[in-house]
Write a protein that holds these residues in place. Sequence first.
Motif, PDB file in Angstrom:
ATOM      1  N   GLU A 475       0.815  -1.204   0.000  1.00 17.14           N
ATOM      2  CA  GLU A 475       0.000   0.000   0.000  1.00 17.14           C
ATOM      3  C   GLU A 475       0.855   1.264   0.000  1.00 17.14           C
ATOM      4  OE1 GLU A 475       0.371  -1.725   4.159  1.00 17.14           O
ATOM      5  OE2 GLU A 475      -0.173  -2.441   2.160  1.00 17.14           O
ATOM      6  N   GLY A 476       2.140   1.123   0.276  1.00 13.43           N
ATOM      7  CA  GLY A 476       3.019   2.285   0.239  1.00 13.43           C
ATOM      8  C   GLY A 476       3.461   2.666  -1.164  1.00 13.43           C
ATOM      9  N   ILE A 477       3.197   1.793  -2.118  1.00 15.92           N
ATOM     10  CA  ILE A 477       3.550   2.072  -3.512  1.00 15.92           C
ATOM     11  C   ILE A 477       2.420   2.879  -4.120  1.00 15.92           C
ATOM     12  CG2 ILE A 477       4.125   1.079  -5.755  1.00 15.92           C
ATOM     13  CD1 ILE A 477       5.136  -1.400  -4.282  1.00 15.92           C
ATOM     14  N   THR A 478       2.734   4.048  -4.597  1.00 15.37           N
ATOM     15  CA  THR A 478       1.714   4.919  -5.174  1.00 15.37           C
ATOM     16  C   THR A 478       1.733   4.829  -6.688  1.00 15.37           C
ATOM     17  OG1 THR A 478       3.235   6.783  -5.224  1.00 15.37           O
ATOM     18  CG2 THR A 478       1.907   6.528  -3.234  1.00 15.37           C
ATOM     19  N   GLY A 479       0.551   5.083  -7.277  1.00 18.16           N
ATOM     20  CA  GLY A 479       0.458   5.125  -8.728  1.00 18.16           C
ATOM     21  C   GLY A 479       0.460   3.772  -9.397  1.00 18.16           C
ATOM     22  N   LYS A 480       0.300   2.676  -8.627  1.00 12.61           N
ATOM     23  CA  LYS A 480       0.323   1.348  -9.245  1.00 12.61           C
ATOM     24  C   LYS A 480      -1.018   1.046  -9.894  1.00 12.61           C
ATOM     25  CE  LYS A 480      -0.773  -0.783  -4.779  1.00 12.61           C
ATOM     26  NZ  LYS A 480      -0.606   0.419  -3.950  1.00 12.61           N
ATOM     27  N   PRO A 481      -1.058   0.301 -11.026  1.00 13.68           N
ATOM     28  CA  PRO A 481      -2.336  -0.017 -11.689  1.00 13.68           C
ATOM     29  C   PRO A 481      -3.093  -1.086 -10.910  1.00 13.68           C
ATOM     30  CG  PRO A 481      -0.507  -1.038 -12.845  1.00 13.68           C
ATOM     31  CD  PRO A 481       0.107  -0.199 -11.772  1.00 13.68           C
ATOM     32  N   GLU A 482      -4.383  -1.101 -11.128  1.00 11.62           N
ATOM     33  CA  GLU A 482      -5.206  -2.118 -10.471  1.00 11.62           C
ATOM     34  C   GLU A 482      -5.051  -3.468 -11.149  1.00 11.62           C
ATOM     35  OE1 GLU A 482      -9.179  -0.728 -10.390  1.00 11.62           O
ATOM     36  OE2 GLU A 482      -8.752   0.979  -9.049  1.00 11.62           O
ATOM     37  N   GLN A 483      -4.805  -3.485 -12.449  1.00 16.60           N
ATOM     38  CA  GLN A 483      -4.601  -4.732 -13.183  1.00 16.60           C
ATOM     39  C   GLN A 483      -3.316  -4.611 -13.998  1.00 16.60           C
ATOM     40  OE1 GLN A 483      -8.066  -5.396 -15.578  1.00 16.60           O
ATOM     41  NE2 GLN A 483      -9.390  -5.935 -13.844  1.00 16.60           N
ATOM     42  N   PHE A 484      -2.771  -5.792 -14.381  1.00 18.04           N
ATOM     43  CA  PHE A 484      -1.525  -5.832 -15.146  1.00 18.04           C
ATOM     44  C   PHE A 484      -1.702  -6.725 -16.359  1.00 18.04           C
ATOM     45  CE2 PHE A 484      -0.535  -4.932 -10.774  1.00 18.04           C
ATOM     46  CZ  PHE A 484       0.389  -3.917 -10.844  1.00 18.04           C
ATOM     47  N   PRO A 485      -2.459  -6.277 -17.372  1.00 22.67           N
ATOM     48  CA  PRO A 485      -2.621  -7.101 -18.584  1.00 22.67           C
ATOM     49  C   PRO A 485      -1.294  -7.172 -19.332  1.00 22.67           C
ATOM     50  CG  PRO A 485      -3.548  -4.933 -18.934  1.00 22.67           C
ATOM     51  CD  PRO A 485      -3.162  -4.990 -17.471  1.00 22.67           C
ATOM     52  N   PRO A 486      -1.014  -8.365 -19.937  1.00 20.88           N
ATOM     53  CA  PRO A 486       0.253  -8.466 -20.677  1.00 20.88           C
ATOM     54  C   PRO A 486       0.215  -7.607 -21.939  1.00 20.88           C
ATOM     55  CG  PRO A 486      -1.072 -10.431 -21.029  1.00 20.88           C
ATOM     56  CD  PRO A 486      -1.779  -9.634 -19.960  1.00 20.88           C
ATOM     57  N   GLU A 487       1.322  -7.001 -22.251  1.00 20.90           N
ATOM     58  CA  GLU A 487       1.435  -6.208 -23.459  1.00 20.90           C
ATOM     59  C   GLU A 487       1.697  -7.125 -24.649  1.00 20.90           C
ATOM     60  OE1 GLU A 487       4.535  -3.458 -22.871  1.00 20.90           O
ATOM     61  OE2 GLU A 487       3.465  -2.229 -21.404  1.00 20.90           O
ATOM     62  N   SER A 488       1.348  -6.652 -25.866  1.00 14.93           N
ATOM     63  CA  SER A 488       1.616  -7.409 -27.076  1.00 14.93           C
ATOM     64  C   SER A 488       3.125  -7.608 -27.221  1.00 14.93           C
ATOM     65  CB  SER A 488       1.059  -6.651 -28.291  1.00 14.93           C
ATOM     66  OG  SER A 488       1.386  -7.337 -29.478  1.00 14.93           O
ATOM     67  N   HIS A 489       3.522  -8.892 -27.436  1.00 13.97           N
ATOM     68  CA  HIS A 489       4.943  -9.174 -27.518  1.00 13.97           C
ATOM     69  C   HIS A 489       5.159 -10.459 -28.312  1.00 13.97           C
ATOM     70  CE1 HIS A 489       3.490 -11.633 -24.168  1.00 13.97           C
ATOM     71  NE2 HIS A 489       4.559 -12.409 -24.339  1.00 13.97           N
ATOM     72  N   THR A 490       6.387 -10.817 -28.582  1.00 14.07           N
ATOM     73  CA  THR A 490       6.763 -12.030 -29.317  1.00 14.07           C
ATOM     74  C   THR A 490       7.873 -12.738 -28.568  1.00 14.07           C
ATOM     75  OG1 THR A 490       8.391 -10.813 -30.627  1.00 14.07           O
ATOM     76  CG2 THR A 490       6.168 -10.978 -31.542  1.00 14.07           C
ATOM     77  N   HIS A 491       8.035 -14.023 -28.942  1.00  8.73           N
ATOM     78  CA  HIS A 491       9.108 -14.840 -28.367  1.00  8.73           C
ATOM     79  C   HIS A 491       9.845 -15.547 -29.493  1.00  8.73           C
ATOM     80  CE1 HIS A 491       7.973 -14.503 -24.113  1.00  8.73           C
ATOM     81  NE2 HIS A 491       6.706 -14.513 -24.541  1.00  8.73           N
ATOM     82  N   PRO A 492      11.133 -15.698 -29.399  1.00 10.24           N
ATOM     83  CA  PRO A 492      11.843 -16.521 -30.391  1.00 10.24           C
ATOM     84  C   PRO A 492      11.435 -17.986 -30.248  1.00 10.24           C
ATOM     85  CG  PRO A 492      13.329 -15.865 -28.632  1.00 10.24           C
ATOM     86  CD  PRO A 492      12.061 -15.120 -28.401  1.00 10.24           C
ATOM     87  N   TRP A 493      11.607 -18.766 -31.338  1.00  9.69           N
ATOM     88  CA  TRP A 493      11.176 -20.174 -31.360  1.00  9.69           C
ATOM     89  C   TRP A 493      11.857 -20.986 -30.252  1.00  9.69           C
ATOM     90  CZ3 TRP A 493       7.397 -22.850 -33.351  1.00  9.69           C
ATOM     91  CH2 TRP A 493       7.501 -24.233 -33.444  1.00  9.69           C
ATOM     92  N   SER A 494      13.067 -20.574 -29.910  1.00  9.01           N
ATOM     93  CA  SER A 494      13.795 -21.323 -28.880  1.00  9.01           C
ATOM     94  C   SER A 494      13.174 -21.186 -27.506  1.00  9.01           C
ATOM     95  CB  SER A 494      15.255 -20.872 -28.826  1.00  9.01           C
ATOM     96  OG  SER A 494      15.312 -19.486 -28.510  1.00  9.01           O
ATOM     97  N   GLU A 495      12.392 -20.101 -27.269  1.00  8.58           N
ATOM     98  CA  GLU A 495      11.773 -19.900 -25.975  1.00  8.58           C
ATOM     99  C   GLU A 495      10.430 -20.612 -25.854  1.00  8.58           C
ATOM    100  OE1 GLU A 495      11.515 -15.740 -25.394  1.00  8.58           O
ATOM    101  OE2 GLU A 495      13.660 -15.431 -25.055  1.00  8.58           O
ATOM    102  N   VAL A 496       9.907 -21.126 -26.962  1.00  4.59           N
ATOM    103  CA  VAL A 496       8.617 -21.825 -26.927  1.00  4.59           C
ATOM    104  C   VAL A 496       8.859 -23.252 -26.422  1.00  4.59           C
ATOM    105  CG1 VAL A 496       6.632 -22.628 -28.272  1.00  4.59           C
ATOM    106  CG2 VAL A 496       7.753 -20.448 -28.832  1.00  4.59           C
ATOM    107  N   THR A 497       8.168 -23.633 -25.374  1.00  4.25           N
ATOM    108  CA  THR A 497       8.327 -24.978 -24.792  1.00  4.25           C
ATOM    109  C   THR A 497       7.127 -25.846 -25.168  1.00  4.25           C
ATOM    110  OG1 THR A 497       7.245 -24.274 -22.744  1.00  4.25           O
ATOM    111  CG2 THR A 497       9.655 -24.032 -22.886  1.00  4.25           C
ATOM    112  N   GLY A 498       7.343 -27.194 -25.187  1.00  4.72           N
ATOM    113  CA  GLY A 498       6.261 -28.143 -25.459  1.00  4.72           C
ATOM    114  C   GLY A 498       5.868 -28.212 -26.907  1.00  4.72           C
TER     115      GLY A 498
END
Length: 620
Positions: A475-498
């Motif tokens: 509660e001491g942190i001011t200006g923080k958002p209520e939610q944290f939706p992920p931003e649009s981003h990409t991953h290299p093929w090597s980071e994809v698991t499964g």
Amino acid sequence: MVRVSGPLRVVTDRPLLVSQVRVRAARDRAEKGGLTAAFSDTVTVQDGQLTMEVLPGPAVLDVAVTGGHSHVVRLVVPDMAAATLEQCVLAAEAASEGELRTLERLAGGVVADRDEVRRLAGEAAGSASRAASSAGAASGSAAAAGQSAASAGQSATAASGSASAASSSASAAKSSETRAGQSATAAGQSASQASQSATAAGQSATSASGSATSAGQSASAAATSATNAKTSETNAGKSASAASTSASGAATSATNAKTSETNAAGSARSAATSEQNAEDHASKAAGHEVAASGHADSAKQSADRAATIAGSTRWVGTRLEVNGKLSPDLKGERGDPGRDGTMTFEDLTPAQRASLKGDKGDPGPQGPKGDPGRPGDPATAAERVQTKDTRNTNETPGWYMSTYPQSVVSEFKSTGPVGIDRALGLYAMVYTVTPWRDRSGGYPSQTAYVGDRVLRRVGTSDTTWSDWLDTTAWEGITGKPEQFPPESHTHPWSEVTGKPSTFAPSTHSHAWSEITGKPSTFAPSSHTHTLSQISNAPSSHTSAQTASTLMSRDSGGRARVNNPVNALDIANKQYVDAVDARIDTRPAFFSAPDAPPAGVRVGDYWLDETTMKLHKITGI
């Protein structure tokens, strides 16, 4: 007066420590008809800038510095409306004492020329005044001569009156002679004497140019003669006596006329004298006028000479130019630097301390994180931060700014008095940072350490603090958002698991636009087309020279075309034969080096390309 201004740093390396500046002449010297004494005056200094009004010439600045130290700076002030302090210092450095004496002598010469101009101007004014006085005297003499001439005219008029009266007396005497026979002779004598008196009076009137009074006396004598003649007429018995009396009166008239003549001559002489005096005064006035003109010319020449010297005197670099002549280089050798002074912050006055502070600047960008420093040596007791036990106090921001300006204070506090929730702990270590001695540098801030919690508050005025903010709690942190939706981003093929190891393609299709790497053109394979398969082809063909028709060969394998017009047109046999006939026409022109080429004929021309001579073939 010359207005001199400039920063104090020109004359001292410690401008902030200067407590007083005074200016004085380098020595007593004559200046503009008076004396410039070497008394000092206080100079105005504001915000490190010096401003003063001084006379042109050598001067001295006495600069006093806080702590008792002072030094002297020599100046040479140029003769202009305004100058900078730096110009005056450089001029003093460029001129030695000998050159300063030379400058002063030049200035003295200019002053002497100016005084000579004033003297000559005074003499010219005196001459003009005397000329005016002479002209006035001449005018007075001319007026006196005019008055004398007027008096002479009046005397002539009076004498003429006397002659008329004498003539009347003669007429009366003649009548008396007619009526009194016995006294005829006496009356005739009386008339004769009266006539003589009239003639004398007329001569007096003619020769006299003045004296109305004497002419009046002659008129009175003539009137007396007339009365006597009348008496002779009335008293015939006493005619002789009356005639005698008339003769006596005529003699008196002659005497009076003579007196009038004498007085008129005196008036004429006075008029001549006045005229001569007027001429003398006019001559003297002309002489004074010539003298005044000469003095005025001399005054102008002296003034022009002084103006030329004053206007042509200037500095050319470190040399002085006077009337077109340059002095030697007046810049001396550079002196040794002065000793360095020492000054502590405590030696500064409050005003000097305040002048050291500038406006607060904008925060700079965040710098990169530095390398970790080496472990420090154990601190001694004197080097350790001392913590004050002020557990039961809660001082205001203003108290810290006045008590601990520009300092960091460590205090041991009870949480209750300073407004910290006692549930977090009973005691706290509070560090107070005071950036400046007043709010212009920002209010103090406090950081409190209570167990594993870190709280912070800042001053909001000289008497109040903000609420404590727990910087370690969510509660001491001011200006923080209520939610944290992920931003649009990409991953290299090597980071994809499964992901599967292979991907079998399923039956599918692609649009032509989805196909990559396809060629831009497709060359057709070898093939043929019938005429009917060619679109827009002519419907017929012929071996004749027909326009806009396909050309074909006749049974003999020949086709016809019209005569060529353009360079790339097809030539027919008719056209070629005509050209060949023209080629074979003689005489022909050939060119070749050294000898005519084969095929020449008599009458042809050959140009020898070696000698560039033209030959006519006369035989082969």
